[in-house]
Design an enzyme around this catalytic site. Structure first.
Site: not given
Ligand code: NAP
Ligand code: HSE
Length: 428
Positions: A15, A136, A138, A189, A207
């Site tokens: 994100v 996401g 929406i 993934g 949610k």
């Molecule tokens: P992600 O790809 O795992 O990325 C997490 C990021 O946070 C990484 O860059 C990581 O650093 C960094 N991080 C973790 N611990 C940290 C710390 N202690 N200090 C500084 N940086 C730290 O996660 P994501 O999928 O982008 O999700 C981020 C948020 O959005 C979460 O709350 C998730 O639930 C929410 N979300 C995600 C999605 C989705 O589609 N992915 C959808 C809706 C909501 P490194 O890269 O260096 O490891």
């Molecule tokens: N694990 C979540 C999903 C990511 O599958 O919908 C988005 O919040």
């Protein structure tokens, strides 16, 4: 030139890098829409030298997200690290304490600490926004807090975990067992680091708890969500449901009842021709019912870089424009504590059981159901090759309490080969 809005982004994963890309690639569009430039001044992640496919060299780097959150040159702290506690919560609290607005995609943190964080944000007169945390791409938070503000919301429901919907629809289309599709989702993934967050219904429950708070003006109550995951769904359930004209979905439903707030996230049967029944793959759908609007259906990508970053930017642009709305639609100290009500609305249920193939087995089950006041609508016994008989029962409308009484009694019968599985048939 108007004053730029300066972002500090903690978390540069899926994100976070999506947000960096939008800010870089759409600078002119964002400035035209908000009337001021939106800039990134500082970023933070765990590993500084990771190639993230975006240029970060022009931004200050902070190893510590709390330091990032409190920098003088940051107006909005964008929390995209994840986790209900730890650095995400510490940095969010620090940002609010330092008078910064906060935008987050973190449903786990808000489901657990949303009430106190919203109160802190209001006390500090800063915004705390979370569009990306639910469904996401929406814009459902905006729809509830703004577009539907003239409604008494009567029910909110939806499919809000793309991974579970992928697993259930893939089982259906490929005829594959749960375990195989779970592994496929893992290879692709799709699964959270802790897969139980997805398949256990916890992520979707977070949610739902957030949507309930806005819809009904109640304090966020994740503990009040009745949770059931999809791990017990077999390909036989998928096929039986299809035979009867249904699809199985991990469905969240929240409604205010005379006994309190009903919030449940569980696998349900929905008509296959309904919008929810036709929802395929990782897509999300949220259905909102209001006394004036009747019903609206919002469908779109529930996850992924572009869709989730799009939602984050919706919040950022509101802040850039100076538009303010309370985190949960009304001031946090006016949110009411609603008593949790356990699935009080009656519904028909699908029951799958495996009985010892001996005389009187079915009669014992029917007697237990009858004693609990649960009436049978339809029943089928499928072909069997061993000493057990697969039996499928569809009940008339009943309460979950009456059904649970019957299920509890059934476990004491000497004819049950396995634990029965009960799935609600939801009218949508
Ligand atoms: P992600 O790809 O795992 O990325 C997490 C990021 O946070 C990484 O860059 C990581 O650093 C960094 N991080 C973790 N611990 C940290 C710390 N202690 N200090 C500084 N940086 C730290 O996660 P994501 O999928 O982008 O999700 C981020 C948020 O959005 C979460 O709350 C998730 O639930 C929410 N979300 C995600 C999605 C989705 O589609 N992915 C959808 C809706 C909501 P490194 O890269 O260096 O490891
Ligand atoms: N694990 C979540 C999903 C990511 O599958 O919908 C988005 O919040």
């Amino acid at each position: 030139m108007s004053t730029p809005l300066r972002l500090g982004i903690a978390g540069l994963g899926t994100v976070g890098t999506g947000v960096v890309k939008i800010v870089r690639q759409k600078a002119n569009l964002l400035a035209a829409r908000t009337g001021r430039p939106i800039e990134i001044t500082a970023v933070s992640a765990r590993t500084r030298d990771k190639d993230r496919g975006v240029t970060l060299s022009s931004y200050a780097w902070e190893d510590d997200p709390v330091a990032l959150a409190t920098r003088d040159d940051v107006d909005v702290f964008v929390e995209l690290m994840g986790g209900s506690d730890g650095p995400a919560k510490a940095a969010t609290e620090a940002a609010i304490g330092a008078g910064k607005h906060v935008v987050t995609a973190n449903k786990a943190m808000l489901a657990m600490h949303g009430n106190t964080l919203a109160q802190a944000a209001e006390a500090a007169d800063v915004a705390l926004r979370f569009e990306a945390a639910v469904a996401g791409g929406i814009p459902v938070i905006k729809a509830l807090t703004e577009g539907l503000a003239g409604n008494d919301i009567t029910r909110v429901m939806g499919v809000m975990n793309g991974t579970c919907n992928y697993i259930l629809t893939r089982m259906q289309s490929a005829g594959l067992p749960y375990e195989d599709v779970f592994e496929e989702a893992n290879q692709l993934g799709y699964l959270e680091a802790d897969p139980q967050l997805d398949v256990g219904g916890i992520d979707a429950g977070h949610k739902l708890a957030l949507l309930s708070a806005i819809a009904f003006g109640t304090r966020v109550d994740f503990d009040g969500v009745e949770l059931e995951g999809i791990g017990q769904i077999t390909i036989a359930d998928i096929n039986h449901a299809a035979d009867m004209g249904f699809r199985i979905k991990l469905l969240g439903v929240a409604q205010m009842t005379g006994r309190g707030l009903e919030q449940r996230m569980s696998p349900c049967l929905v008509p296959k021709n309904s919008p929810l029944g036709q929802l395929e793959g990782g897509t999300n759908m949220v259905v909102i019912e209001g006394d004036q609007v009747e019903q609206i259906v919002m469908r779109g990508p529930g996850a992924g870089m572009g869709p989730t970053a799009s939602a984050v930017m919706g919040d950022v642009t509101d802040i850039a424009r100076g538009f303010r709305v309370s985190t949960f639609g009304v001031p946090a100290n006016q949110l009411e504590a609603a008593a949790p009500a356990r699935a009080v609305t009656p519904a028909p249920y699908y029951l799958r059981m495996s009985l010892d193939d001996k005389p009187g087995a079915l009669a014992k089950v029917a007697t237990v159901l009858g004693k609990a006041g649960v009436s049978i609508d339809r029943m089928r016994q499928y072909r069997h090759d061993d000493s057990t008989a697969p039996v499928l029962i569809v009940t008339h409308k009943t309460t979950r309490a009456a059904l649970d009484e019957a299920l509890d009694e059934m476990t004491r019968l000497d004819v049950m080969a396995t634990q029965p599985v009960a799935l609600r048939i939801e009218s949508v």
